[in-house]
Motif scaffolding. Structure first.
Motif, PDB file in Angstrom:
ATOM      1  N   ARG A  71      17.096  -4.702  44.019  1.00 38.73           N
ATOM      2  CA  ARG A  71      18.300  -4.169  44.647  1.00 38.73           C
ATOM      3  C   ARG A  71      18.226  -4.338  46.152  1.00 38.73           C
ATOM      4  N   ALA A  72      19.390  -4.545  46.757  1.00 43.04           N
ATOM      5  CA  ALA A  72      19.463  -4.637  48.218  1.00 43.04           C
ATOM      6  C   ALA A  72      19.472  -3.224  48.783  1.00 43.04           C
ATOM      7  N   SER A  73      18.305  -2.614  48.802  1.00 41.35           N
ATOM      8  CA  SER A  73      18.219  -1.214  49.187  1.00 41.35           C
ATOM      9  C   SER A  73      16.843  -0.925  49.759  1.00 41.35           C
ATOM     10  N   LEU A  74      16.820  -0.040  50.760  1.00 40.12           N
ATOM     11  CA  LEU A  74      15.592   0.541  51.295  1.00 40.12           C
ATOM     12  C   LEU A  74      15.671   2.060  51.178  1.00 40.12           C
ATOM     13  N   ARG A  75      16.380   2.537  50.164  1.00 40.02           N
ATOM     14  CA  ARG A  75      16.648   3.961  50.028  1.00 40.02           C
ATOM     15  C   ARG A  75      15.391   4.750  49.709  1.00 40.02           C
ATOM     16  N   THR A  76      14.525   4.182  48.897  1.00 39.32           N
ATOM     17  CA  THR A  76      13.298   4.856  48.507  1.00 39.32           C
ATOM     18  C   THR A  76      12.109   3.968  48.837  1.00 39.32           C
ATOM     19  N   PRO A  77      10.909   4.529  48.937  1.00 39.47           N
ATOM     20  CA  PRO A  77       9.729   3.677  49.156  1.00 39.47           C
ATOM     21  C   PRO A  77       9.541   2.645  48.055  1.00 39.47           C
ATOM     22  N   GLU A  78       9.919   2.966  46.817  1.00 41.07           N
ATOM     23  CA  GLU A  78       9.792   1.997  45.733  1.00 41.07           C
ATOM     24  C   GLU A  78      10.716   0.809  45.968  1.00 41.07           C
ATOM     25  N   ASP A  79      11.975   1.075  46.365  1.00 36.35           N
ATOM     26  CA  ASP A  79      12.901  -0.024  46.666  1.00 36.35           C
ATOM     27  C   ASP A  79      12.396  -0.862  47.835  1.00 36.35           C
ATOM     28  N   THR A  80      11.877  -0.209  48.865  1.00 40.01           N
ATOM     29  CA  THR A  80      11.360  -0.938  50.029  1.00 40.01           C
ATOM     30  C   THR A  80      10.174  -1.808  49.643  1.00 40.01           C
ATOM     31  N   THR A  81       9.281  -1.285  48.818  1.00 40.46           N
ATOM     32  CA  THR A  81       8.127  -2.071  48.380  1.00 40.46           C
ATOM     33  C   THR A  81       8.570  -3.287  47.576  1.00 40.46           C
ATOM     34  N   ARG A  82       9.528  -3.083  46.656  1.00 43.02           N
ATOM     35  CA  ARG A  82      10.031  -4.224  45.886  1.00 43.02           C
ATOM     36  C   ARG A  82      10.674  -5.269  46.795  1.00 43.02           C
ATOM     37  N   LEU A  83      11.375  -4.819  47.830  1.00 42.73           N
ATOM     38  CA  LEU A  83      12.006  -5.774  48.750  1.00 42.73           C
ATOM     39  C   LEU A  83      10.952  -6.571  49.511  1.00 42.73           C
ATOM     40  N   PHE A  84       9.900  -5.911  49.997  1.00 49.85           N
ATOM     41  CA  PHE A  84       8.840  -6.623  50.706  1.00 49.85           C
ATOM     42  C   PHE A  84       8.141  -7.631  49.785  1.00 49.85           C
ATOM     43  N   LEU A  85       7.876  -7.221  48.547  1.00 51.90           N
ATOM     44  CA  LEU A  85       7.252  -8.148  47.601  1.00 51.90           C
ATOM     45  C   LEU A  85       8.160  -9.333  47.313  1.00 51.90           C
ATOM     46  N   SER A  86       9.463  -9.095  47.252  1.00 53.26           N
ATOM     47  CA  SER A  86      10.406 -10.193  47.036  1.00 53.26           C
ATOM     48  C   SER A  86      10.388 -11.160  48.213  1.00 53.26           C
ATOM     49  N   ILE A  87      10.316 -10.624  49.425  1.00 51.63           N
ATOM     50  CA  ILE A  87      10.221 -11.494  50.602  1.00 51.63           C
ATOM     51  C   ILE A  87       8.962 -12.354  50.539  1.00 51.63           C
ATOM     52  N   VAL A  88       7.841 -11.728  50.197  1.00 49.85           N
ATOM     53  CA  VAL A  88       6.579 -12.467  50.108  1.00 49.85           C
ATOM     54  C   VAL A  88       6.656 -13.545  49.032  1.00 49.85           C
ATOM     55  N   LEU A  89       7.236 -13.213  47.868  1.00 47.77           N
ATOM     56  CA  LEU A  89       7.348 -14.208  46.803  1.00 47.77           C
ATOM     57  C   LEU A  89       8.239 -15.377  47.221  1.00 47.77           C
ATOM     58  N   ALA A  90       9.366 -15.073  47.869  1.00 41.92           N
ATOM     59  CA  ALA A  90      10.258 -16.157  48.309  1.00 41.92           C
ATOM     60  C   ALA A  90       9.571 -17.042  49.336  1.00 41.92           C
ATOM     61  N   ILE A  91       8.845 -16.438  50.267  1.00 43.35           N
ATOM     62  CA  ILE A  91       8.145 -17.230  51.298  1.00 43.35           C
ATOM     63  C   ILE A  91       7.034 -18.054  50.668  1.00 43.35           C
ATOM     64  N   ALA A  92       6.269 -17.440  49.745  1.00 40.28           N
ATOM     65  CA  ALA A  92       5.185 -18.180  49.094  1.00 40.28           C
ATOM     66  C   ALA A  92       5.729 -19.351  48.285  1.00 40.28           C
ATOM     67  N   ALA A  93       6.829 -19.127  47.564  1.00 46.31           N
ATOM     68  CA  ALA A  93       7.423 -20.216  46.794  1.00 46.31           C
ATOM     69  C   ALA A  93       7.912 -21.329  47.715  1.00 46.31           C
ATOM     70  N   THR A  94       8.513 -20.953  48.837  1.00 44.29           N
ATOM     71  CA  THR A  94       8.980 -21.957  49.800  1.00 44.29           C
ATOM     72  C   THR A  94       7.818 -22.759  50.359  1.00 44.29           C
ATOM     73  N   ALA A  95       6.712 -22.069  50.716  1.00 41.29           N
ATOM     74  CA  ALA A  95       5.543 -22.774  51.246  1.00 41.29           C
ATOM     75  C   ALA A  95       4.953 -23.720  50.207  1.00 41.29           C
ATOM     76  N   ALA A  96       4.921 -23.287  48.937  1.00 43.28           N
ATOM     77  CA  ALA A  96       4.388 -24.155  47.889  1.00 43.28           C
ATOM     78  C   ALA A  96       5.252 -25.400  47.710  1.00 43.28           C
ATOM     79  N   VAL A  97       6.571 -25.219  47.766  1.00 46.30           N
ATOM     80  CA  VAL A  97       7.476 -26.368  47.630  1.00 46.30           C
ATOM     81  C   VAL A  97       7.317 -27.315  48.808  1.00 46.30           C
TER      82      VAL A  97
END
Length: 498
Positions: A71-97
């Motif tokens: 979700r596009a949300s930083l409402r809770t620490p769980e949402d914020t953690t998921r967003l940070f992990l999503s950023i890391v996954l997108a960056i890692a996938a981009t670097a691998a490509v």
């Protein structure tokens, strides 16, 4: 730094059905820019290998993650953690490509220099996304209220502006340690995270990063990897802290609202409890009045009629004797004596005259309860402490009925040899307390405790009607009752006296 973060944030807050238009527009704009800047003509290989994979990779990763409840949300620490992990996954996938594309195009293995470049790219992308994504989410999904915005502006003028001025002054005079300026810049970010949550942290982080870039530019220093690493760590911590603070505030608000509801419910329950106790007191008073009325009726009607029959029987004793049927008169006289005794017992059970004539203490010491126990061959011991005049009528009647019921149970069911009780009456904080301790040495109570009938349940109901406490204790031999009654002193009693 910023294009990757802007692409990630826009795709995050935009519906999936609009992604083709966004990605198509970005690719067309990129192609036009490449066509304008490349002088030797259009290079399709550069566009396909360098510009096309990154947007498509980010879109593919985000599409998968959004289907996995991102979700596009930083409402809770769980949402914020998921967003940070999503950023890391997108960056890692981009670097691998990108690493795969480079190795395929140049037909060489990826060297350490390329890995260092990819690592720097990943750090830059993370910092850019960290600076842009929370702002885009705030503007698209979680705009602050006017009151919160006014508080942000006020704190910005009171905290952020002096910090920026101090950093610029340090930059002008050449601070010996640039790290000191970065640490100093972190203070307002943490302050805004504590005070305004993740929204304040994202705004303060953006302003702080812009200020640090201005300081570095004014001093002519190149942008160091340490600066980006500091922003990544500080920004991640500040946003997590702000999200946690927001969650705590919402929890506090919900708890306060629940507490208000519970307090209102408790007030309603207290009001209902008072009404029930008043109704129960009224029932007890009505019962005592009915008992008093029945006792008076029995005394006036049956008692007087029995006395009249006995008087007339005495008048005809001579005639019966002369007629030779004096034995009939004797038997009638015995029946009348038995009826009078039974009538007195019933009247004492309904409302003992000694309770009205001599008060509670004397009724307990010398009244029908003692006669009942002595007639059953039981030892009777009572200890009375305090002043019975402190008690209102309902409490005094209840104490007598409790002792009377306990004595009756001991005689009929317990097979006890002794019955004793202790009564203490005193005043505490304007209320009258009566502590009643009743014991016998009989067979004790059955297991489980009986709940019906007019025995223990009736005693418990009487106590609860007056707002008291009723406790039954099993002992090795007999039954032990502890009862606490709380009442108000009668109006006729001097309240200042102990």
């Amino acid at each position: 730094m910023l294009p990757f973060g802007l692409r990630f944030a826009v795709l995050l807050v935009t519906p999936l059905r609009q992604w083709p238009w966004l990605l198509g527009g970005e690719l067309v704009a990129t192609a036009l820019v490449d066509l304008h800047t490349v002088h030797r003509g259009w290079d399709w290989l550069t566009f396909l290998a360098g510009d096309l994979p990154v947007p498509l990779t980010v879109a593919a990763v985000l599409a998968i993650l959004r289907r996995a409840s991102l979700r596009a949300s930083l409402r809770t620490p769980e949402d914020t953690t998921r967003l940070f992990l999503s950023i890391v996954l997108a960056i890692a996938a981009t670097a691998a490509v990108e690493a795969t594309t480079l190795s395929l195009i140049h037909q060489v293995a990826v060297s350490d220099m390329i890995w260092n470049w990819l690592g720097q790219q990943m750090l830059d992308h993370y910092v850019g996304t960290l600076l842009v994504a929370p702002l885009v989410v705030m503007l698209a999904r979680a705009r602050p209220s006017p009151r919160a915005l006014a508080a942000l502006l006020m704190d910005g003028m009171l905290v952020m502006l002096p910090t920026i001025a101090l950093l610029l002054m340090l930059a002008r005079h050449g601070a010996p340690q640039p790290q000191l300026a970065r640490v100093l810049a972190l203070a307002p970010v943490l302050f805004f995270a504590f005070r305004h949550g993740w929204r304040g942290a994202s705004l303060a982080l953006s302003i702080t990063s812009l200020t640090l870039a201005t300081v570095d530019h004014s001093l002519g220093r190149p942008v160091e990897t340490f600066s980006h690493l500091f922003l990544a760590i500080a920004g991640t911590g500040a946003l997590m802290l702000g999200s946690a603070c927001d969650a705590l505030r919402r929890t506090s608000v919900r708890l306060a609202e629940q507490n208000r509801r519970l307090e209102a419910a408790n007030r309603r329950l207290d009001r209902l409890t008072r009404q029930l106790r008043q109704a129960a007191r009224g029932n007890l008073q009505s019962e005592e009045n009915l008992r008093r009325h029945l006792a008076a009726e029995l005394h006036d009607e049956f008692g007087q009629n029995i006395a009249a029959i006995q008087t007339r029987l005495k008048l005809v004793e001579g005639r019966l004797r002369s007629a030779g049927i004096d034995d009939l008169g004797t038997s009638i006289h015995a029946i009348l004596v038995h009826m009078r005794r039974v009538l007195h017992r019933v009247m004492d059970d309904l409302r003992p005259a000694v309770l009205d004539e001599f008060g509670l203490f004397r009724a307990l010491e010398e009244g029908p309860i003692r006669e009942l126990l002595h007639a059953a061959g039981m030892q009777y011991t009572c200890q009375l402490h305090g002043d019975a005049r402190l008690l209102d009528e309902e409490t005094g009647n209840t104490i007598y009925r409790l002792v009377q019921e306990s004595a009756t149970n001991a005689v009929r069911h317990a097979g006890a040899g002794s019955f004793r009780f202790r009564l203490r009456i005193g005043r505490r904080h304007g209320a009258v307390l009566a502590l009643l301790d009743i014991r016998d040495d009989g067979v004790g109570l059955p297991e489980p405790l009986p709940r019906g009938g007019r025995g223990l349940q009736g005693m418990r109901d009487r106590v609860l009607a007056l707002g008291g406490l009723f406790t039954v204790r099993r002992e090795s031999a007999g039954t032990h009752l502890r009862i606490l009654l709380v009442g108000q002193p009668p109006p006729s009693w001097q309240r200042g006296r102990d």
